[in-house]
Structures are given as structure tokens and as C-alpha cells.
Write an enzyme that holds these catalytic residues in place. Structure first.
Site, short mmCIF file in Angstrom:
data_model
loop_
_atom_site.label_atom_id
_atom_site.label_comp_id
_atom_site.label_asym_id
_atom_site.label_seq_id
_atom_site.Cartn_x
_atom_site.Cartn_y
_atom_site.Cartn_z
CG HIS A 11 -0.18 -0.14 2.51
ND1 HIS A 11 0.47 -1.32 2.87
CD2 HIS A 11 0.08 0.75 3.50
CE1 HIS A 11 1.07 -1.14 4.03
NE2 HIS A 11 0.85 0.10 4.43
CB CYS A 68 7.65 -1.45 0.39
SG CYS A 68 9.36 -1.48 0.95
CG HIS A 101 29.99 -2.69 -11.63
ND1 HIS A 101 30.83 -2.08 -10.72
CD2 HIS A 101 30.40 -2.28 -12.87
CE1 HIS A 101 31.71 -1.32 -11.38
NE2 HIS A 101 31.46 -1.42 -12.68
NE ARG A 135 36.26 -5.64 -12.06
CZ ARG A 135 36.02 -4.64 -12.91
NH1 ARG A 135 36.10 -4.86 -14.22
NH2 ARG A 135 35.68 -3.44 -12.48
C1 RB5 Z 1 4.56 -0.05 5.54
O1 RB5 Z 1 4.05 0.83 6.48
C2 RB5 Z 1 6.08 0.00 5.54
O2 RB5 Z 1 6.60 -0.51 6.70
C3 RB5 Z 1 6.63 -0.73 4.32
O3 RB5 Z 1 6.08 -0.20 3.17
C4 RB5 Z 1 8.14 -0.68 4.08
O4 RB5 Z 1 8.62 0.63 4.15
C5 RB5 Z 1 8.98 -1.63 4.83
O5 RB5 Z 1 10.18 -1.79 4.55
#
Ligand code: RB5
Length: 146
Positions: A11, A68, A101, A135
Site C-alpha cells: 500500500h 514499498c 556491475h 569479472r
Molecule cells: C509499511 O508501512 C512500511 O513498513 C513498508 O512499506 C516498508 O517501508 C517496509 O520496509
């Protein structure tokens, strides 16, 4: 069509993911959105990261972009899969080197930390560069060995 790119977010990453989707479509990438589909229902970055990693692994030559809040949680999730090289990108230099890389196959962004304009520049930088091999290939190959 350019590269096939799977998108996935929790979300907290939904808004940026949506904007990235529009940007990629406008630039002729093939885009598959794995969800989530709103920014109000709380879901786990772990679930969306796992889904992203599985889809990229099952579709040879494809890439993933995961979002996220920070890009951290979803990077932990994807990097538990053998064959995934998930790069949490926070700068243009990260984007360039993650391709040249590290031959990253998933990019991770912090939806609460960067703007769509910044994400667009980093995505463009990643895809315009090429993996250097040599490498770097030996090191990448050894990541998947015990
Ligand atoms: C969600 O609130 C948050 O914790 C998540 O999106 C993220 O940032 C976690 O690493």
C-alpha cells in the site's frame, strides 16, 4: 516492445508504482502489474516481494520493479530467491552500477522517499546501460553457489 517488466508494491508503494506504470507504458515497455491495487488497505511487502521474485524467475529475460515505503522490506523479500538480484536504488549512480556491475533483475524503490521524476531518471539510467560481464559475471555466478 522493449523489456517485459513486472510491477509490485504494498500500500505504501502503490502511488509510486502506479506512476511508474504510466511512465513505462508511455515508453513502450511491456508492463504486468501484480498489485496491490490501492493505497488504503494495509498489505505486506513480503507477499508482494515474493510474488514479484517468482514472476521474474519464471519469465526468462524479464525484469521487476518493486515499491514499498522505503524499498527495504520488499528488497529483503525478493533477495531471498536464488537467481534474483534485487537492487534498492536511491541515486542515478546506483541505477547505472546496478546494471553495469550487478546485472540486477529487480529494482526496488521507496515510495515514501522519492518522487516519480526521480524514479523515471533512475529507471531510464538503468535500462540505457548494459551489463559489463567479465569479472562481474564471475561474482554474480558465485552468489548462487553455496
Ligand atoms: C509499511 O508501512 C512500511 O513498513 C513498508 O512499506 C516498508 O517501508 C517496509 O520496509
Amino acid at each position: 516492445m522493449k523489456e517485459k517488466i513486472y510491477l509490485s508494491s504494498d500500500h505504501a508503494g502503490y502511488d509510486l508504482k502506479n506512476n511508474i506504470k504510466n511512465y513505462l507504458k508511455k515508453n513502450n515497455y511491456e508492463v504486468i502489474d501484480l498489485g496491490t491495487d490501492n493505497n488504503t488497505n494495509s498489505v505486506s511487502y513480503a507477499d508482494y516481494g515474493k510474488k514479484l521474485a517468482k514472476n521474474v524467475l519464471q519469465n526468462n529475460g524479464s525484469y521487476g520493479i518493486g515499491v514499498c515505503g522505503t524499498g527495504l522490506g520488499i528488497s529483503f523479500a525478493v533477495n531471498r530467491f536464488k537467481g534474483i538480484r534485487g537492487a534498492r536504488i536511491t541515486s542515478i549512480e546506483d541505477a547505472k552500477l546496478a546494471r553495469e556491475h550487478n546485472n540486477a533483475n529487480i529494482l526496488l524503490f521507496g515510495g515514501r522517499q522519492i518522487t516519480i521524476e526521480q524514479a523515471e531518471k533512475m529507471i531510464e539510467e538503468f535500462f540505457k546501460n548494459k551489463f559489463e560481464g567479465g569479472r562481474h559475471k564471475n561474482r554474480i555466478d558465485s552468489l548462487d553457489e553455496k
